[in-house]
Write an enzyme that holds these catalytic residues in place. Structure first.
Site, PDB file in Angstrom:
ATOM      1  N   ARG A 165       0.840  -1.205   0.000  1.00 18.33           N
ATOM      2  CA  ARG A 165       0.000   0.000   0.000  1.00 18.33           C
ATOM      3  C   ARG A 165       0.877   1.257   0.000  1.00 18.33           C
ATOM      4  O   ARG A 165       0.615   2.212  -0.732  1.00 18.33           O
ATOM      5  CB  ARG A 165      -0.923  -0.009   1.222  1.00 18.33           C
TER       6      ARG A 165
ATOM      7  N   SER B  38      11.602 -22.960  -9.329  1.00 13.04           N
ATOM      8  CA  SER B  38      12.290 -22.709  -8.071  1.00 13.04           C
ATOM      9  C   SER B  38      12.297 -23.941  -7.193  1.00 13.04           C
ATOM     10  O   SER B  38      11.314 -24.689  -7.148  1.00 13.04           O
ATOM     11  CB  SER B  38      11.599 -21.556  -7.325  1.00 13.04           C
TER      12      SER B  38
ATOM     13  N   HIS C 264      13.018 -23.336  -3.967  1.00 13.17           N
ATOM     14  CA  HIS C 264      12.988 -22.565  -2.714  1.00 13.17           C
ATOM     15  C   HIS C 264      14.397 -22.280  -2.201  1.00 13.17           C
ATOM     16  O   HIS C 264      14.677 -22.327  -1.008  1.00 13.17           O
ATOM     17  CB  HIS C 264      12.173 -23.297  -1.642  1.00 13.17           C
TER      18      HIS C 264
ATOM     19  N   ARG D 287      16.176 -24.874   0.073  1.00 14.22           N
ATOM     20  CA  ARG D 287      15.922 -24.865   1.517  1.00 14.22           C
ATOM     21  C   ARG D 287      14.809 -25.804   1.971  1.00 14.22           C
ATOM     22  O   ARG D 287      14.464 -25.830   3.151  1.00 14.22           O
ATOM     23  CB  ARG D 287      15.609 -23.435   1.960  1.00 14.22           C
TER      24      ARG D 287
ATOM     25  N   ASP E 156      14.326 -18.600 -10.242  1.00 10.95           N
ATOM     26  CA  ASP E 156      15.301 -18.110  -9.269  1.00 10.95           C
ATOM     27  C   ASP E 156      16.315 -19.215  -9.017  1.00 10.95           C
ATOM     28  O   ASP E 156      16.268 -20.276  -9.639  1.00 10.95           O
ATOM     29  CB  ASP E 156      14.632 -17.647  -7.969  1.00 10.95           C
TER      30      ASP E 156
ATOM     31  N   VAL F  15      21.344 -16.931  -8.574  1.00 13.50           N
ATOM     32  CA  VAL F  15      21.609 -15.742  -9.389  1.00 13.50           C
ATOM     33  C   VAL F  15      22.466 -14.764  -8.582  1.00 13.50           C
ATOM     34  O   VAL F  15      22.071 -14.314  -7.514  1.00 13.50           O
ATOM     35  CB  VAL F  15      20.298 -15.060  -9.818  1.00 13.50           C
ATOM     36  N   ARG F  16      23.635 -14.454  -9.121  1.00 14.66           N
ATOM     37  CA  ARG F  16      24.551 -13.557  -8.425  1.00 14.66           C
ATOM     38  C   ARG F  16      24.949 -12.349  -9.278  1.00 14.66           C
ATOM     39  O   ARG F  16      25.374 -11.331  -8.749  1.00 14.66           O
ATOM     40  CB  ARG F  16      25.828 -14.324  -8.033  1.00 14.66           C
TER      41      ARG F  16
ATOM     42  N   ARG G 118      19.261 -14.049  -2.291  1.00 13.11           N
ATOM     43  CA  ARG G 118      20.286 -13.782  -1.283  1.00 13.11           C
ATOM     44  C   ARG G 118      21.056 -12.472  -1.495  1.00 13.11           C
ATOM     45  O   ARG G 118      21.298 -11.744  -0.530  1.00 13.11           O
ATOM     46  CB  ARG G 118      21.228 -14.972  -1.175  1.00 13.11           C
TER      47      ARG G 118
END
Length: 336
Positions: free
Chosen positions: A133, A229, A231, A234, A262, A265-266, A286
């Site tokens: 918002r 993904s 996750h 994890r 994802d 990716v760095r 990260r």
């Protein structure tokens, strides 16, 4: 503020939680869940990084590409680049409370907005809605796969806050942190996904797709987008890296749903690799989490702008004039 300063501050604040390794590949933090690491042996986290590393970029300079166009469209909105802030939450168990869930969400959503892209709010309930918002809805709310009525209620709240999209990260169905806190999460079969897409007004995202058949199911259920993904490595040990499974998923549903991805990716070159492998949008986790801890929204903005600058250079040096031209021809697989 410089990124070096942001990183130095984050390293100080996250001492004992994240080592800020020169190469963030999940080796030093294997098994540290809660924390920054991958579950169990850390193989899934490490596989994300390794899968990206296996692809190399073809250097091409005999062309006229000098000002590549990184802009892209998502849900009717023009973005500076196909780089989104991944949804993250759980700052107390994972970060030791160095910042709150509200502060993390605010940094990700506002920082990405300032950089011309979109950030995703993790499952933080009222904090996510409040941030959306405050940021004129310039973000996406990703909720955990909880009970149907809770998902619908928060999806409606996201719509009222002006969010650009809403979704669930189905890969959180067995998330240890939530189970430890007694929070109910579950897998979502086709009929339950269909119920959600029918009852929610916002574009619906299914995050946590790792196989072509489940990508088909998400599309069949009416999802407008999926996120390839695991996750961040994890939730389930020994899964493939996302860059490993992405091409087969893209071959099945490209053009039918927006394909996001994802995992590991760095850099901006990582972004270009994933686009060439079939992604439409790339989520970053990260690195933006570290930037948020060390520099708030300004830190996230700087981190995203760095990724965009790296993406532009990589596009020039591969002869890629625009995002739609990021095709498999710019890649070479690692040779054994």
């Amino acid at each position: 503020m410089k990124l070096e300063e942001v990183r130095a501050k984050a390293k100080e604040l996250l001492k004992g939680r994240c080592r800020l390794c020169p190469v963030c590949d999940g080796r030093a933090c294997a098994g540290e869940v809660p924390g920054f690491g991958g579950i169990g042996t850390g193989a899934s986290f490490q596989n994300n990084v390794a899968a990206l590393k296996k692809w190399r970029l073809n250097l091409r300079t005999l062309h006229a590409v000098t000002e590549p166009d990184t802009t892209t469209m998502l849900f009717g909105e023009k973005l500076a680049a196909p780089i989104l802030g991944a949804p993250m939450a759980g700052t107390k168990p994972n970060l030791g409370g160095v910042i709150s869930d509200y502060e993390l969400t605010k940094a990700i959503v506002q920082g990405c907005r300032l950089a011309g892209t979109l950030g995703m709010a993790g499952d933080t309930g009222k904090d996510a809605v409040q941030v959306l918002r405050e940021e004129d809805g310039r973000g996406v709310f990703i909720f955990k796969p909880r009970e149907q009525e809770k998902i619908i209620r928060w999806g409606d709240a996201a719509a009222q806050a002006g969010a650009r999209a809403f979704g669930i990260d189905v890969d959180g169905a067995g998330l240890i942190n939530m189970r430890l806190l007694g929070m109910y999460v579950e897998p979502k079969p086709l009929d339950k996904l269909r119920e959600l897409t029918a009852k929610l007004s916002l574009p619906f995202i299914v995050k946590g797709i790792m196989t072509p058949d489940e990508a088909e199911l998400a599309a069949e259920a009416g999802a407008q987008a999926i996120v390839v993904s695991n996750h961040g490595g994890r939730v389930l040990d020994h899964t493939p890296g996302t860059a490993e499974v992405l091409p087969a998923i893209a071959a099945r549903v490209k053009g039918r749903v927006v394909i996001m991805v994802d995992g590991g990716v760095r850099t901006g070159t990582d972004v270009l690799k994933l686009l060439a492998l079939g992604a439409d949008q790339v989520l970053v986790g990260r690195p933006l989490l570290v930037a948020a801890v060390g520099g708030g929204a300004e830190g996230v903005k700087l981190a995203v702008e760095k990724l965009i600058a790296e993406l532009k250079v990589a596009m020039i040096l591969t002869g890629t004039p625009g995002i739609a031209a990021a095709l498999p021809r710019i890649l070479s697989p690692e040779r054994s």
